[in-house]
Design a protein around this motif. Structure first.
Motif, PDB file in Angstrom:
ATOM      1  N   UNK A   5       0.822  -1.205   0.000  1.00  0.00           N
ATOM      2  CA  UNK A   5       0.000   0.000   0.000  1.00  0.00           C
ATOM      3  C   UNK A   5       0.858   1.257   0.000  1.00  0.00           C
ATOM      4  N   UNK A   6       1.959   1.227   0.748  1.00  0.00           N
ATOM      5  CA  UNK A   6       2.863   2.370   0.764  1.00  0.00           C
ATOM      6  C   UNK A   6       3.535   2.559  -0.585  1.00  0.00           C
ATOM      7  N   UNK A   7       3.886   1.437  -1.233  1.00  0.00           N
ATOM      8  CA  UNK A   7       4.471   1.511  -2.574  1.00  0.00           C
ATOM      9  C   UNK A   7       3.468   2.116  -3.543  1.00  0.00           C
ATOM     10  N   UNK A   8       2.222   1.641  -3.480  1.00  0.00           N
ATOM     11  CA  UNK A   8       1.185   2.171  -4.365  1.00  0.00           C
ATOM     12  C   UNK A   8       0.953   3.655  -4.100  1.00  0.00           C
ATOM     13  N   UNK A   9       0.905   4.029  -2.819  1.00  0.00           N
ATOM     14  CA  UNK A   9       0.702   5.424  -2.457  1.00  0.00           C
ATOM     15  C   UNK A   9       1.838   6.295  -3.000  1.00  0.00           C
ATOM     16  N   UNK A  10       3.075   5.811  -2.864  1.00  0.00           N
ATOM     17  CA  UNK A  10       4.235   6.565  -3.349  1.00  0.00           C
ATOM     18  C   UNK A  10       4.180   6.746  -4.862  1.00  0.00           C
ATOM     19  N   UNK A  11       3.860   5.662  -5.564  1.00  0.00           N
ATOM     20  CA  UNK A  11       3.798   5.732  -7.023  1.00  0.00           C
ATOM     21  C   UNK A  11       2.635   6.620  -7.477  1.00  0.00           C
ATOM     22  N   UNK A  12       1.492   6.541  -6.771  1.00  0.00           N
ATOM     23  CA  UNK A  12       0.353   7.399  -7.117  1.00  0.00           C
ATOM     24  C   UNK A  12       0.707   8.868  -6.917  1.00  0.00           C
ATOM     25  N   UNK A  13       1.432   9.158  -5.823  1.00  0.00           N
ATOM     26  CA  UNK A  13       1.870  10.533  -5.576  1.00  0.00           C
ATOM     27  C   UNK A  13       2.783  11.009  -6.702  1.00  0.00           C
ATOM     28  N   UNK A  14       3.707  10.145  -7.120  1.00  0.00           N
ATOM     29  CA  UNK A  14       4.643  10.517  -8.190  1.00  0.00           C
ATOM     30  C   UNK A  14       3.883  10.800  -9.485  1.00  0.00           C
ATOM     31  N   UNK A  15       2.943   9.906  -9.832  1.00  0.00           N
ATOM     32  CA  UNK A  15       2.177  10.074 -11.077  1.00  0.00           C
ATOM     33  C   UNK A  15       1.375  11.375 -11.045  1.00  0.00           C
ATOM     34  N   UNK A  16       0.629  11.582  -9.965  1.00  0.00           N
ATOM     35  CA  UNK A  16      -0.241  12.747  -9.891  1.00  0.00           C
ATOM     36  C   UNK A  16       0.546  14.046  -9.779  1.00  0.00           C
ATOM     37  N   UNK A  17       1.524  14.071  -8.869  1.00  0.00           N
ATOM     38  CA  UNK A  17       2.221  15.321  -8.634  1.00  0.00           C
ATOM     39  C   UNK A  17       3.228  15.641  -9.744  1.00  0.00           C
ATOM     40  N   UNK A  18       3.866  14.626 -10.320  1.00  0.00           N
ATOM     41  CA  UNK A  18       4.802  14.886 -11.411  1.00  0.00           C
ATOM     42  C   UNK A  18       4.060  15.498 -12.601  1.00  0.00           C
ATOM     43  N   UNK A  19       2.947  14.873 -12.993  1.00  0.00           N
ATOM     44  CA  UNK A  19       2.176  15.416 -14.116  1.00  0.00           C
ATOM     45  C   UNK A  19       1.548  16.757 -13.751  1.00  0.00           C
ATOM     46  N   UNK A  20       1.131  16.898 -12.485  1.00  0.00           N
ATOM     47  CA  UNK A  20       0.526  18.159 -12.042  1.00  0.00           C
ATOM     48  C   UNK A  20       1.549  19.303 -12.049  1.00  0.00           C
ATOM     49  N   UNK A  21       2.766  19.019 -11.587  1.00  0.00           N
ATOM     50  CA  UNK A  21       3.807  20.050 -11.569  1.00  0.00           C
ATOM     51  C   UNK A  21       4.190  20.473 -12.978  1.00  0.00           C
ATOM     52  N   UNK A  22       4.238  19.504 -13.903  1.00  0.00           N
ATOM     53  CA  UNK A  22       4.525  19.839 -15.302  1.00  0.00           C
ATOM     54  C   UNK A  22       3.429  20.761 -15.840  1.00  0.00           C
ATOM     55  N   UNK A  23       2.170  20.424 -15.532  1.00  0.00           N
ATOM     56  CA  UNK A  23       1.057  21.246 -15.997  1.00  0.00           C
ATOM     57  C   UNK A  23       1.103  22.647 -15.384  1.00  0.00           C
ATOM     58  N   UNK A  24       1.407  22.726 -14.080  1.00  0.00           N
ATOM     59  CA  UNK A  24       1.482  24.025 -13.409  1.00  0.00           C
ATOM     60  C   UNK A  24       2.610  24.872 -14.000  1.00  0.00           C
ATOM     61  N   UNK A  25       3.764  24.231 -14.232  1.00  0.00           N
ATOM     62  CA  UNK A  25       4.885  24.948 -14.855  1.00  0.00           C
ATOM     63  C   UNK A  25       4.491  25.491 -16.221  1.00  0.00           C
ATOM     64  N   UNK A  26       3.855  24.635 -17.020  1.00  0.00           N
ATOM     65  CA  UNK A  26       3.495  25.031 -18.383  1.00  0.00           C
ATOM     66  C   UNK A  26       2.485  26.174 -18.379  1.00  0.00           C
ATOM     67  N   UNK A  27       1.419  26.029 -17.601  1.00  0.00           N
ATOM     68  CA  UNK A  27       0.343  27.016 -17.666  1.00  0.00           C
ATOM     69  C   UNK A  27       0.694  28.317 -16.936  1.00  0.00           C
TER      70      UNK A  27
ATOM     71  N   UNK B 237      -9.327   9.921  -4.090  1.00  0.00           N
ATOM     72  CA  UNK B 237      -9.422   8.464  -4.012  1.00  0.00           C
ATOM     73  C   UNK B 237      -8.106   7.824  -3.598  1.00  0.00           C
ATOM     74  N   UNK B 238      -6.994   8.249  -4.203  1.00  0.00           N
ATOM     75  CA  UNK B 238      -5.760   7.479  -4.100  1.00  0.00           C
ATOM     76  C   UNK B 238      -4.681   8.079  -3.212  1.00  0.00           C
ATOM     77  N   UNK B 239      -4.734   9.359  -2.917  1.00  0.00           N
ATOM     78  CA  UNK B 239      -3.665   9.947  -2.115  1.00  0.00           C
ATOM     79  C   UNK B 239      -3.939   9.769  -0.633  1.00  0.00           C
ATOM     80  N   UNK B 240      -3.990   8.499  -0.241  1.00  0.00           N
ATOM     81  CA  UNK B 240      -4.149   8.124   1.161  1.00  0.00           C
ATOM     82  C   UNK B 240      -3.134   7.032   1.463  1.00  0.00           C
ATOM     83  N   UNK B 241      -2.241   7.257   2.447  1.00  0.00           N
ATOM     84  CA  UNK B 241      -1.225   6.256   2.742  1.00  0.00           C
ATOM     85  C   UNK B 241      -1.825   4.908   3.105  1.00  0.00           C
ATOM     86  N   UNK B 242      -2.992   4.887   3.750  1.00  0.00           N
ATOM     87  CA  UNK B 242      -3.618   3.641   4.163  1.00  0.00           C
ATOM     88  C   UNK B 242      -4.871   3.423   3.342  1.00  0.00           C
ATOM     89  N   UNK B 243      -4.866   2.374   2.537  1.00  0.00           N
ATOM     90  CA  UNK B 243      -5.983   2.117   1.642  1.00  0.00           C
ATOM     91  C   UNK B 243      -7.194   1.544   2.371  1.00  0.00           C
TER      92      UNK B 243
END
Length: 327
Positions: free
Chosen positions: A202-224, A264-270
């Motif tokens: 669950x911690x691995x999934x949470x970490x990867x979900x954070x990376x996916x969401x925040x990495x793409x979000x930061x790219x979008x924020x930088x661009x816009x 839905x997904x940014x919760x350390x404990x599923x």
């Protein structure tokens, strides 16, 4: 499906299937609930397929931006098809049994396609950044080869980030119960049913979900953020309005997708409340894909013109076919 089954499941002694509980609906509202979701599903498919079709047939829309939009629309069609037909079946028939391997395959496809969609939004943001902030270099950088490469990278990253936690969870111990309080197989409900210690997964999934969401979000924020600065400096009010109109559509889609998925997904404990996740997932699965084509088409004059031209050509073709026998 063999790669998704645990040793205990292969021996036939434990959970061989799950039961999807669906979404609680009063008996007298089932038909209405079914029709509403069926119409939303068909409208989402038709809207997204319209974007794909009009991009293919109109040469004016064969640009990097519409290439990414049409690819995103295709991903959205795949995304909703992973679960909505199953939800419709559950509404009519009640609980639905789903084999162990099929359940994890559904979770795998759902998460990979979902992650790919976020990376595509980031790629679309970069495309808009280059088009508005670096217009002289844009045709050179955003070549057809680069566009295809970016889409391939998005798909690869979606697979890379979401494959391992789902496969690891599928190899844990399932001894019962096997009722999933959801309308499809998602990571959280499956983690809740595992009899093994899944905290590390669950911690691995949470970490990867954070990376996916925040990495793409930061790219979008930088661009816009750079886009906004550039737009403000444009000398023409018409150019500013056109640029803001295009970007505001993208920002609405970003807000809808990131908001629901973060909830839905940014919760350390599923093992949190599944009911609220189920409602958010319903919004993410039904409402957002339905709004995406509406937002992109209603606020885009190029798409309006392309649709008008396509309808005119279709009417002309029908007129010529009716007149042909008399010639």
């Amino acid at each position: 499906m063999e790669w998704l089954m645990t040793e205990e499941t292969r021996n036939g002694t434990l959970v061989l299937e799950f039961i999807l509980e669906g979404y609680p609906v009063a008996e007298h509202l089932k038909i209405l609930f079914f029709l509403l979701h069926l119409l939303a599903y068909l409208a989402s498919l038709m809207g997204n397929m319209l974007i794909i079709t009009i991009t293919c047939v109109d040469h004016r829309l064969q640009t990097p931006m519409y290439f990414f939009l049409s690819t995103f629309s295709f991903v959205e069609c795949c995304f909703i098809t992973t679960a909505i037909p199953q939800l419709l079946t559950i509404i009519l028939s009640g609980r639905q049994k789903i084999p162990f391997g099929v359940c994890f395959s559904q979770a795998f496809v759902y998460l990979v396609v979902g992650a790919t969609g976020f990376f595509l939004l980031a790629a679309l943001s970069l495309d808009r950044f280059l088009a508005i902030c670096k217009p002289l270099h844009y045709p050179t950088i955003m070549s057809p080869r680069m566009c295809f490469l970016l889409v391939t990278v998005c798909l690869f990253l979606g697979f890379l980030f979401m494959a391992s936690p789902v496969v690891m969870l599928s190899k844990t111990f399932y001894c019962g119960p096997n009722i999933i309080p959801h309308f499809f197989c998602d990571f959280g409900p499956l983690a809740n049913l595992s009899c093994s210690e899944t905290r590390s997964i669950e911690m691995l999934f949470f970490t990867l979900a954070v990376i996916v969401l925040f990495a793409s979000f930061l790219i979008a924020i930088f661009a816009y953020s750079n886009i906004v600065v550039t737009i403000v400096r444009l000398p023409s009010a018409r150019e500013r309005q056109r640029a803001f109109s295009t970007c505001s559509s993208h920002l609405i889609v970003l807000s809808l997708m990131y908001g629901s998925c973060a909830f839905i997904y940014l919760k350390p404990k599923q093992r949190s409340r599944v009911d609220t996740n189920r409602e958010a997932a319903l919004v993410n699965m039904v409402v957002t894909p339905l709004l995406n084509p509406v937002i992109y088409t209603l606020r885009n004059k190029q798409v309006h013109q392309a649709l008008r031209d396509a309808l005119s050509r279709l009417q002309l073709h029908r007129y010529q076919r009716r007149k042909a026998p008399f010639l």
